[in-house]
Design an enzyme around this catalytic site. Structure first.
Site, PDB file in Angstrom:
ATOM      1  N   TYR A 144      74.122  79.264 119.803  1.00 26.24           N
ATOM      2  CA  TYR A 144      73.183  80.633 120.102  1.00 26.24           C
ATOM      3  C   TYR A 144      73.262  81.410 118.768  1.00 26.24           C
ATOM      4  O   TYR A 144      74.219  81.721 118.243  1.00 26.24           O
ATOM      5  CB  TYR A 144      73.669  81.151 121.265  1.00 26.24           C
ATOM      6  CG  TYR A 144      72.847  82.610 121.416  1.00 26.24           C
ATOM      7  CD1 TYR A 144      71.528  82.508 121.790  1.00 26.24           C
ATOM      8  CD2 TYR A 144      73.368  83.846 121.348  1.00 26.24           C
ATOM      9  CE1 TYR A 144      70.648  83.639 122.277  1.00 26.24           C
ATOM     10  CE2 TYR A 144      72.745  84.978 121.567  1.00 26.24           C
ATOM     11  CZ  TYR A 144      71.476  85.119 121.897  1.00 26.24           C
ATOM     12  OH  TYR A 144      70.662  86.177 122.216  1.00 26.24           O
ATOM     13  N   ASP A 239      77.428  81.454 111.338  1.00 26.39           N
ATOM     14  CA  ASP A 239      77.131  82.468 112.133  1.00 26.39           C
ATOM     15  C   ASP A 239      78.395  82.719 112.810  1.00 26.39           C
ATOM     16  O   ASP A 239      79.041  81.968 113.710  1.00 26.39           O
ATOM     17  CB  ASP A 239      75.905  81.912 113.341  1.00 26.39           C
ATOM     18  CG  ASP A 239      75.728  83.246 114.270  1.00 26.39           C
ATOM     19  OD1 ASP A 239      76.724  83.802 114.135  1.00 26.39           O
ATOM     20  OD2 ASP A 239      74.922  82.864 115.322  1.00 26.39           O
ATOM     21  N   LYS A 267      79.522  91.604 116.851  1.00 30.47           N
ATOM     22  CA  LYS A 267      80.404  91.771 117.768  1.00 30.47           C
ATOM     23  C   LYS A 267      81.752  92.538 117.112  1.00 30.47           C
ATOM     24  O   LYS A 267      81.599  93.918 117.442  1.00 30.47           O
ATOM     25  CB  LYS A 267      80.839  90.474 118.430  1.00 30.47           C
ATOM     26  CG  LYS A 267      79.806  89.892 119.165  1.00 30.47           C
ATOM     27  CD  LYS A 267      79.847  88.892 120.049  1.00 30.47           C
ATOM     28  CE  LYS A 267      78.766  88.429 120.740  1.00 30.47           C
ATOM     29  NZ  LYS A 267      77.862  87.424 120.396  1.00 30.47           N
TER      30      LYS A 267
END
Ligand SMILES: *Cc1c(COP(=O)(O)O)cnc(C)c1O
Length: 392
Positions: A144, A239, A267
């Site tokens: 994702y 990522d 995050k």
């Protein structure tokens, strides 16, 4: 466990927000419950509107590596608020944060601050395309990278080019340049490069896949991705929105000793505030406007509150390296306990996931073999006993 107030809030919210949430992973629909409405959190505990206390293993899906409401972060943010919330102009904070990030992840020579991981990956891909002058990208099934159009794809029934949108509202034309490979399967990548190698701008990959449960890269897989992108002059984008500052201060790239061309962070980098970063090799990042011709902008990007929280979190992490050995030790204990119950467990550092399957989980199809009904029971049992884990 009281659920009165959460139920009342649910009733009010149900006609106001899709599924009562502002991000689908928060809904408890996969486990057949209504979500708890959270009131506050402190350290390892989270408290819902009914006053129930839970040990929180979700940690806001990553940012909470230091526990909730770390006193130093709260204090710094409060002080920053007194100076103003956003200026739309450069600040000392951005310079400090950029220096800090570069010192921890030297592959990020030049960077841009943005507001979400979605923005970071989307922008990194645009830059990779601008830099290479190519349109195609390769992503992996089950990885994702946020919700931008070109990344919401799933593999179609036939091999190679047959990716289809994984969301309504994504035009087929937006994903026609997205190729989907199988995580941990070198051949699936090689086939794509054999056919389209000179048209592929980049590979984007979660170096440790952590959005299909946790799936570790097989030995050599990341090196292979490095080599094949080098061979075809494509850009390798890690990522590290989850793995950054999580697998260690230097993220997965330090852990595995592989230098990507570009990296996306999110995050943890915002210390709990909306904040993300993309960056990489100078030569590539020079393409970003205003030094180059790839446009990317943001009104509240790098805002003083988020950068304050980020700087404080990264400083605490770099000044207390035992944090990583400590969370590793705790996760090892959890791994042992879960394995004793017969689950198939993947773990690296504090990234841990138990699958209700007999299979060893090495890719998306393995992950899908997990028994979601059993997981739902497991989830409810833990929740009712004061333990809050991911609701899917
Ligand atoms: C969470 C996540 C994103 C998206 O970040 P948002 O801040 O939710 O937009 C991108 N990539 C990975 C690996 C993620 O885990």
């Amino acid at each position: 466990m009281k659920e009165e107030i959460s139920r009342k809030l649910y009733k009010r919210a149900v006609s106001l927000m899709p599924g009562v949430v502002n991000s689908p992973v928060r809904a408890f629909s996969a486990v057949g419950r209504i979500p708890l409405f959270i009131d506050r959190a402190k350290g390892d505990k989270i408290y819902d509107a009914d006053g129930n206390e839970y040990i929180d293993y979700v940690c806001s899906w990553g940012p909470g590596i230091l526990g909730h409401s770390h006193p130093k972060i709260i204090e710094a943010v409060k002080a920053a608020c007194d100076k103003g919330l956003t200026f739309g102009a450069p600040t000392r904070n951005e310079v400090e944060l950029a220096e800090l990030i570069k010192s921890l992840m030297p592959s990020i020579e030049v960077m841009r601050m943005v507001n979400s991981g979605t923005e970071a990956t989307m922008s990194a891909i645009r830059v990779a395309r601008g830099y290479t002058g190519r349109d195609m990208i390769v992503k992996f099934k089950g990885c994702y990278h946020g919700h931008s159009d070109g990344l919401l794809v799933k593999a179609g029934s036939a091999a190679l080019t047959s990716a289809v949108p994984d969301s309504d509202g994504v035009p087929k034309s937006y994903i026609q340049n997205t190729l989907v490979a199988e995580y941990n399967d070198e051949n699936s990548v090689r086939e794509l490069f054999d056919k389209f190698g000179n048209e592929i701008a980049c590979i984007i990959v979660e170096p440790v896949a952590a959005n299909m449960g946790v799936v570790l890269p097989k030995p050599g897989f990341l090196t292979f991705l490095r080599d094949i992108t080098d061979k075809y002059n494509s850009v390798l984008i890690f990522d590290e929105v989850i793995t950054g500052f999580r697998l260690g201060l230097g993220g997965a790239q330090e852990y595995y000793g592989i230098k990507p061309d570009m990296t996306a962070l999110g995050k943890i980098v915002g210390g709990g505030m909306p904040m993300a970063v993309y960056g990489g090799r100078r030569e590539i990042m020079q393409c970003v406007s205003p030094t180059g011709k790839v446009y990317q902008a943001g009104t509240i990007s790098g805002n003083p509150i988020a950068t304050t929280a980020g700087i404080t979190a990264l400083k605490i992490l770099s000044e207390n390296k035992n944090i990583y050995t400590e969370i590793d030790r705790k996760a090892a204990g959890l791994e042992k306990a879960l394995k004793e119950t017969g689950l198939s467990v993947n773990r690296i550092g504090s990234l841990l996931c138990g699958f209700f399957t007999d299979r060893k989980v090495e890719n998306y199809d393995d992950a899908l073999s997990s028994d979601t009904k059993k997981y739902a029971e497991f989830f409810s049992y833990l929740l009712e006993n004061g333990i809050y884990i991911a609701p899917s």
